[in-house]
Design an enzyme around this catalytic site. Structure first.
Site, short mmCIF file in Angstrom:
data_model
loop_
_atom_site.label_atom_id
_atom_site.label_comp_id
_atom_site.label_asym_id
_atom_site.label_seq_id
_atom_site.Cartn_x
_atom_site.Cartn_y
_atom_site.Cartn_z
N CYS A 92 -1.78 4.03 10.99
CA CYS A 92 -1.68 5.27 11.78
C CYS A 92 -2.96 5.40 12.60
CB CYS A 92 -1.40 6.47 10.88
SG CYS A 92 -2.63 6.75 9.63
N CYS B 279 0.89 -1.18 0.00
CA CYS B 279 0.00 0.00 0.00
C CYS B 279 0.92 1.22 0.00
CB CYS B 279 -0.88 -0.01 1.24
SG CYS B 279 -1.73 -1.57 1.52
N GLU C 86 0.33 0.31 -5.53
CA GLU C 86 -0.79 1.13 -5.05
C GLU C 86 -2.02 0.72 -5.84
OE1 GLU C 86 -1.58 3.33 -2.60
OE2 GLU C 86 -3.54 3.35 -3.58
N LYS D 177 7.17 5.29 2.68
CA LYS D 177 7.90 4.10 3.14
C LYS D 177 8.64 3.43 1.99
CE LYS D 177 5.01 3.81 7.10
NZ LYS D 177 4.09 4.86 6.62
#
Ligand code: SAM
Length: 455
Positions: free
Chosen positions: A232, A111, A135, A117
């Site tokens: 997150c 992702c 993606e 990252k």
């Protein structure tokens, strides 16, 4: 209680041992913004900003005292650094601790957009690894390609495939990073919309989506390979509970990561399997909310047959690549349409396997358009860390660099030393792109899609 944090979230966090709701609320009410960057050490070894402080868990990460207008810094456009939230940089520490820094592995960032990252993996895994950055959302793949092109390494493949597609490459990757789409509570300080959109129902939806992504792609990891799972979000349903679910459903073991207690990172354990997880709270670390865990696959994974491919003549004249690319013997080259790409020779076979299964947006570096007589060098080549260092180049001032990045017309006076023909525009010794020097004018070849438009 804070007047904007969702009560349901804070109430649940309060159930966690050692959670300090007062400090948590306070840090959100203060609304301080932390700015951090991670440098691309393949392009630049020092930070060009003043009064920076190191990010303790990432040797290429720095906090800035305030937030500059990055758009007006040519080095930002040249991929000399990436503006990345500091907690996320902990992935660098993980790679070091599990022994994958500067390794020679096949890695997948499932992702990946916008590429925070992925650029970190590209730096820390080193030149001998292969990195697939995927993606699923098509409209987000362009920014991922742009960021990877700026970063400048050729050992990358950017794909736009559904996670389930990776099950057609079973047992292929040594490392899979899943930075899963989540309810986003860790970003409350940064983006008001994450507060407005937060709900328990969405946490549940995200947790189901996270399981689906994992279920559909987990077979792509080889036995003994590492899975780095992150979100997150603060919600246990998206973090520790997911670890428990993986450990129940699949043959994995949890991998602890040694920490410095001064960092303020909280080590947590999942309820059923006591799996290790690492929580970042903004009142304890200088960074945003983040959760990350490492798991290692311990069950046998049937793989696919890796048939040797026949390589036909690729139509690229042999001298062309060596004229523009340093150490060109490390690369294979191929034509895609009328463009020439370079790709690490050692992963030539891999590219064929990936092509059979994935929708590839970018493979390696596009070095330019072949007209049949000459190469028209591409912007990607100018950004590449593999470009030859002795090509014609002109160092320019900040004003001229910004004119170039806005794709404005350029003053011949800024290029008085340059010979006629293709010429790299350099700022502080870093390549920004190409111009063509003509007898009475300078043609600006900066790509219009990435030019500065609003400043
Ligand atoms: N790793 C990125 C970085 O560090 O820059 C951030 C990734 S963001 C947390 C999650 C990503 O997952 C987004 O790019 C989003 O488009 C993608 N995504 C959304 N729904 C998805 C799905 N169903 N399967 C896979 N990825 C999805």
């Amino acid at each position: 209680m804070s007047n904007f944090l969702p009560n349901a979230l804070v109430k649940r966090l309060n159930e966690q041992e050692g959670f300090d709701s007062e400090a948590f609320n306070k840090v959100h009410e203060q609304g301080d913004k932390v700015t951090s960057i991670r440098i691309n050490s393949l392009k630049q070894n020092t930070v060009s900003f003043r009064n920076t402080k190191p990010v303790p868990w990432c040797d290429k990460g720095y906090y800035l005292p305030d937030r500059p207008v990055f758009t007006l810094d040519p080095l930002y456009h040249a991929g000399c650094y990436y503006v990345q939230e500091a907690s996320s940089m902990f992935v660098a520490h993980i790679l070091r601790k599990v022994g994958l820094e500067d390794s020679a592995i096949r890695a997948l960032d499932l992702c990946a957009a916008p590429g925070g990252k992925s650029t970190l993996l590209a730096s820390y895994l080193g030149r001998e690894s292969l990195l697939v950055c995927n993606e699923v959302i098509k409209s987000r793949t362009n920014v991922l390609v742009d960021n990877m092109v700026r970063w400048g390494t050729s050992n990358i493949v950017v794909t736009n495939s559904d996670p389930s597609t990776f099950s057609r490459l079973p047992g292929y990757f040594d490392l899979v990073l899943i930075d899963a789409p989540c309810s986003g509570s860790g970003m409350f300080r940064k983006a008001q919309e994450t507060v407005d959109e937060w709900s328990l129902a969405n946490v549940k939806l995200c947790s189901e989506r996270q399981r689906r992504i994992l279920r559909e792609s987990i077979s792509t990891l080889v036995r003994d390979g590492y899975l780095i799972y992150s979100t997150c979000s603060y919600s246990k349903e998206e973090n520790e509970d997911i670890l428990d679910w993986i450990l129940t459903e699949y043959g994995f073991e949890s991998v602890p990561i040694a920490l410095d207690s001064n960092w303020g990172i909280e080590e947590t354990r999942s309820t059923s399997h006591q799996a290790f997880g690492y929580r970042f709270y903004p009142h304890k670390v200088k960074g945003e909310g983040f959760f990350v865990a490492v798991l290692r696959k311990k069950e046998d994974q049937p793989t696919f047959s890796r048939k040797k491919n026949k390589f036909e003549k690729n139509g690229v004249p042999p001298h062309v690549v060596s004229e523009w690319v340093a150490q060109s013997s490390n690369f294979t080259s191929f034509m895609h349409g009328d463009h020439i790409h370079i790709f690490p020779k050692k992963y030539e076979e891999d590219l064929k396997w990936l092509q059979q299964v994935l929708y590839i947006k970018q493979a390696g570096t596009t070095i330019g358009k072949w007209t049949g007589r000459e190469l028209l060098p591409s912007h990607d080549l100018a950004c590449s860390v593999h470009i030859k260092t002795d090509l014609p180049a002109q160092e320019v001032t900040l004003d001229a660099a910004l004119q170039f990045l806005r794709k404005e017309s350029l003053n011949t006076g800024d290029f008085t030393g340059a010979k006629a023909g293709w010429c790299l525009v350099r700022y502080k010794k870093v390549n920004l792109g190409w111009v063509k020097v003509l007898p009475s004018r300078i043609n600006n070849y900066y790509p219009k899609e990435v030019r500065i438009t609003n400043l």
